[in-house]
Write a protein that holds these residues in place. Structure first.
Motif, short mmCIF file in Angstrom:
data_model
loop_
_atom_site.label_atom_id
_atom_site.label_comp_id
_atom_site.label_asym_id
_atom_site.label_seq_id
_atom_site.Cartn_x
_atom_site.Cartn_y
_atom_site.Cartn_z
N ILE A 1 67.13 -68.98 8.37
CA ILE A 1 67.05 -70.29 8.97
C ILE A 1 66.06 -70.24 10.13
O ILE A 1 66.07 -69.31 10.94
N GLN B 1 65.63 -75.48 12.06
CA GLN B 1 66.80 -75.70 11.22
C GLN B 1 66.45 -75.86 9.74
O GLN B 1 67.29 -76.25 8.94
N ASN C 1 71.16 -67.51 6.97
CA ASN C 1 72.01 -68.68 6.84
C ASN C 1 73.07 -68.36 5.79
O ASN C 1 72.90 -68.61 4.59
#
Length: 402
Positions: free
Chosen positions: A39, A43, A98
């Motif tokens: 990530i 974002q 992530n």
């Protein structure tokens, strides 16, 4: 009676799975994220391999992770939002994984690997009683319905029957559309409709199946034959199109040859007229220039004689003056009596006689049109004749030469 299909929620789930899959696509490789997934500070997510490829492309001098030298970090831009991502000396391996996206990918792959419900599990469901299947048939309203509709609903006062029974009955009625084909053995005579019942002898049922297969085969053969005829017509029309293109190409070539030969004739005639005009121009210029030279010589001689006469008049000695004066008087008299060639007549410089009128020729050219009755062979013969005439032209002009 309104009813719906019981597997519609499954279709909705499939649509949701498709939407979920679109959210799990990497913007670099355009495929589903491959673990590990990193990530970025903005974002957005990338496959770590894809992120490393982008980072290496933006920082070609950056040392790899296995290098012994210590290298400073680098930077690259997010492919989704163009946000600049600054990395430390670990490169993309310093980015955070992530785990949530990785878990969602695992769950998605598990759900995608599950088979959909078989056709046997697909049932029509009652719209009024969503949990009830359509399992009976209302004979009064002639619509399928569910058991609760018969007990508590709109069909409680109607006559109903099991749905499989009505299905078999309707199936037998539909089979009456087939021709009645009779077969007989030693004891019983059967027809094609009877052969489909469960009590028919197996041999006759097999024969009826063969007959139906034969009729279907004949129908297929007729369709195939019809398709062959249509294909033959299509092939013929394609050949016609090809012939039209070939003929048009040939006629275009002939038309170009015709107009090129016509342009050649015009160019040849234009050259002849220009040569005649040039000859006339040269003749007139030579005559006028000759007159100019003659008048110039006379003017020069007269000017010299005038200068000599003026000098003689200034002579102080009388004897010499009288001797020269007599000679000068004779020369002046002779010079005044010299007759010069006549000047060009008025209008000598005009070249209007070389004007060409092409209006009638232009009108004639505008009347050129196609001749539907003329064949290609005649046109070829005309081209050959034109070529023969062109080759014979110089021979006919030879006697006029020197």
């Amino acid at each position: 009676m309104n009813f719906t299909v019981g597997f519609k929620p499954l279709l909705g789930d499939a649509h949701s799975m498709d939407n979920l899959e679109k959210q799990l696509i990497c913007p670099i490789c355009l495929e589903m994220f491959s673990k590990p997934v990193v990530i970025l500070p903005c974002q957005h997510n990338l496959c770590r391999k894809c992120a490393n490829d982008v980072f290496q492309a933006s920082n070609p001098l950056w040392q790899s992770r296995g290098s012994t030298t210590v290298s400073s970090g680098g930077r690259f831009r997010c492919p989704s939002c163009r946000h600049e991502v600054v990395l430390d000396r670990h490169g993309v391996y310093g980015l955070q994984r992530n785990l949530l996206v990785e878990n969602i990918i695992d769950i998605y792959k598990q759900e995608s690997s599950r088979p959909l419900h078989s056709k046997a599990e697909q049932h029509l469901m009652c719209e009024e009683h969503e949990e009830e299947k359509i399992n009976i048939y209302c004979l009064s309203c002639e619509v399928p319905t569910c058991s609760l509709c018969k007990v508590f609903g709109a069909h409680k006062d109607c006559e109903v029957a099991p749905l499989p029974t009505i299905y078999k009955r309707q199936k037998r009625q539909d089979l009456t559309l087939l021709p009645r084909l009779e077969y007989s053995d030693t004891n019983t005579t059967y027809c094609s409709l009877d052969l489909l019942s469960s009590s028919d002898p197996p041999v006759l049922a097999s024969q009826n199946t063969k007959i139906i297969d034969s009729e279907l085969s004949d129908g297929i053969a007729m369709l195939v034959a019809g398709n062959d005829r249509v294909q033959a017509v299509i092939t013929q029309m394609e050949e016609v199109c090809q012939t039209i293109e070939d003929n048009s190409r040939r006629q275009k070539q002939l038309l170009n040859q015709r107009f090129e030969s016509l342009c050649a004739v015009l160019e040849e005639r234009k050259g002849e007229l220009l040569q005649a005009l040039a000859r006339e121009q040269e003749e007139k210029l030579q005559r006028v220039r000759g007159l100019i030279r003659q008048y110039g010589d006379h003017l020069e001689a007269s000017s010299k004689l005038v200068e000599s006469a003026i000098q003689s008049m200034e002579e102080p000695q009388m004897a010499l003056y009288l001797q020269q004066a007599k000679e000068l008087i004779n020369k002046v008299g002779a010079m005044s009596k010299v007759e010069l060639a006549g000047r060009p007549e008025p209008g000598y410089e005009s070249m209007e006689q070389f004007t060409v009128s092409v209006e009638h020729v232009a009108e004639m050219l505008r009347t050129i049109d196609f001749q539907p009755g003329a064949s290609g062979e005649e046109e070829d013969e005309e081209v050959a004749l034109d070529g023969d005439e062109g080759s014979a032209g110089p021979e006919e002009e030879r006697p006029d030469g020197p």
